[in-house]
Design an enzyme around this catalytic site. Sequence first.
Site, PDB file in Angstrom:
ATOM      1  N   GLU A  11       0.821  -0.873  -0.319  1.00 22.00           N
ATOM      2  CA  GLU A  11       0.202   0.013  -0.015  1.00 22.00           C
ATOM      3  C   GLU A  11       0.786   1.086  -0.437  1.00 22.00           C
ATOM      4  O   GLU A  11       2.271   1.292   0.003  1.00 22.00           O
ATOM      5  CB  GLU A  11      -1.271  -0.059   0.991  1.00 22.00           C
ATOM      6  CG  GLU A  11      -2.023  -1.250   1.550  1.00 22.00           C
ATOM      7  CD  GLU A  11      -3.068  -1.183   2.118  1.00 22.00           C
ATOM      8  OE1 GLU A  11      -2.628  -0.244   3.075  1.00 22.00           O
ATOM      9  OE2 GLU A  11      -3.646  -2.131   2.697  1.00 22.00           O
ATOM     10  N   ILE A  30       1.866  -3.363  -7.645  1.00 24.75           N
ATOM     11  CA  ILE A  30       0.939  -4.768  -7.986  1.00 24.75           C
ATOM     12  C   ILE A  30       1.436  -4.892  -9.247  1.00 24.75           C
ATOM     13  O   ILE A  30       0.612  -4.345 -10.061  1.00 24.75           O
ATOM     14  CB  ILE A  30      -0.880  -4.755  -7.563  1.00 24.75           C
ATOM     15  CG1 ILE A  30      -1.146  -4.649  -6.082  1.00 24.75           C
ATOM     16  CG2 ILE A  30      -1.218  -6.358  -7.618  1.00 24.75           C
ATOM     17  CD1 ILE A  30      -0.095  -4.909  -4.515  1.00 24.75           C
ATOM     18  N   GLY A  52      32.072  -1.112 -22.167  1.00 20.78           N
ATOM     19  CA  GLY A  52      31.795  -0.157 -22.247  1.00 20.78           C
ATOM     20  C   GLY A  52      30.586   0.582 -23.568  1.00 20.78           C
ATOM     21  O   GLY A  52      29.944   0.547 -23.002  1.00 20.78           O
ATOM     22  N   GLU A  78       9.539  -7.301  -2.642  1.00 20.49           N
ATOM     23  CA  GLU A  78       9.686  -9.009  -1.473  1.00 20.49           C
ATOM     24  C   GLU A  78      10.581  -8.802  -0.144  1.00 20.49           C
ATOM     25  O   GLU A  78      11.115  -9.322   0.053  1.00 20.49           O
ATOM     26  CB  GLU A  78       9.453 -10.124  -2.403  1.00 20.49           C
ATOM     27  CG  GLU A  78       8.551 -10.085  -3.224  1.00 20.49           C
ATOM     28  CD  GLU A  78       8.342 -12.116  -3.669  1.00 20.49           C
ATOM     29  OE1 GLU A  78       8.777 -12.618  -2.832  1.00 20.49           O
ATOM     30  OE2 GLU A  78       8.293 -11.712  -5.284  1.00 20.49           O
ATOM     31  N   GLY A  79      10.595  -7.479  -0.147  1.00 13.42           N
ATOM     32  CA  GLY A  79      11.346  -7.056   0.918  1.00 13.42           C
ATOM     33  C   GLY A  79      12.379  -6.228   0.829  1.00 13.42           C
ATOM     34  O   GLY A  79      13.630  -7.192  -0.217  1.00 13.42           O
ATOM     35  N   SER A 109      16.250  -3.947   0.538  1.00 10.10           N
ATOM     36  CA  SER A 109      17.391  -4.669   0.951  1.00 10.10           C
ATOM     37  C   SER A 109      17.816  -4.782   2.447  1.00 10.10           C
ATOM     38  O   SER A 109      17.922  -5.607   3.394  1.00 10.10           O
ATOM     39  CB  SER A 109      18.841  -4.258  -0.179  1.00 10.10           C
ATOM     40  OG  SER A 109      19.001  -5.456  -0.785  1.00 10.10           O
TER      41      SER A 109
END
Length: 385
Positions: free
Chosen positions: A132, A162, A343, A367-368, A370
Amino acid sequence: MADTSYLDWPFFEDRHRELAAKLDVWAAGNLDGIDHHNVDAACRDLVSRLNTGGWLKHAAIDPDIAGAKLDVRSLCLIRETLARYDGLADFAFAMQGLGSGAVSLFGTTAQRRKMLPMVRSGKAIAAFALTEPQSGSDVANIALDARTDGSDYILNGEKTWISNGGIADFYCVFARTGEAPGAKGLSAFLVPADTPGLEIAERLETIAPHPLARLKFTDCRIPASALIGLPGEGFKIAMSVLDVFRSTVAAAALGFARRALDETIARVQSRELFGAPLFDLQMVQGHVADMALDVDASALLVYRAAWLKDSGAARVSREAAMAKLYATDHAQTVIDKAVQIHGGDGVRSGHIVETLYREIRALRIYEGASDVQKIIIARQTLAQK
């Protein structure tokens, strides 16, 4: 040709090695001609192709079917291989699993019989509606309201970022039902996309195009039969699904990193600088060594977490968090080195390493993020003492 020696590690059984070999052959011959400029059509096309290849049966497991079992190692091998060939193919496969995961793990027999065959056959596209505007990684802070009205629930609020938003046929939606404050007051629902009161409020664009949307729920009425699990179990359901699929995100990052390493090896062997192959430069050799080390270290963490879950561990939050954190962060490093070694070609729009550079960044967030993985690892480590 990507390195496959890791398949001989003791994490795997012969069925996993056979799966990886078959998928590699299939992916090499069936992922051409995808129109990445139209991601909605591309994802529908890819779901159809994955169904034809028989790969979606691994994404939506029905425990009522004899012999059916969610196998995280298989999911990781599939995501790693698909990501190595095409990031959108990995996305299409992953969302069929993530979007139906709550039904596979906690759904009623009626829910499983109705939805899972449609997901496995590609007839229905799934989505997982958790995030959300004010509660990304803070799942306990979800505000979307689900109040009871007779035998129904009425949903009001928003979801954002989403995946498959706008093309999904159904959404697994997490909402606040209020049994208790915070995490203990959430529930999960199965909401068809055509339910009155559910609208696509906004399509969201990112640096690596995927179908993403903000959803708005306005007096969206759903029957009590749409409830997944029990009232108040939403947080447990969400964490259980993420516990499975977080390792597969790491596997996708590993696939991106392997492709970047393969492209780099080909580049340094064929490109000449100062009259000799680029690989003759010791600095380049050092970069390649670092990349190979990061790839193998990531693979060890990914398949440790997957093996542990498949071995019967109830939760692998610490191991999955370690895998996701390390594999996604270090895939970013590997790909950045690949861009540098290529390069000017490395930043040319449409070049494979430029595409990988854009693809990997989101995996360090969804999903979370770091930093959230570090919190999980720290808390789990302290809890063991």
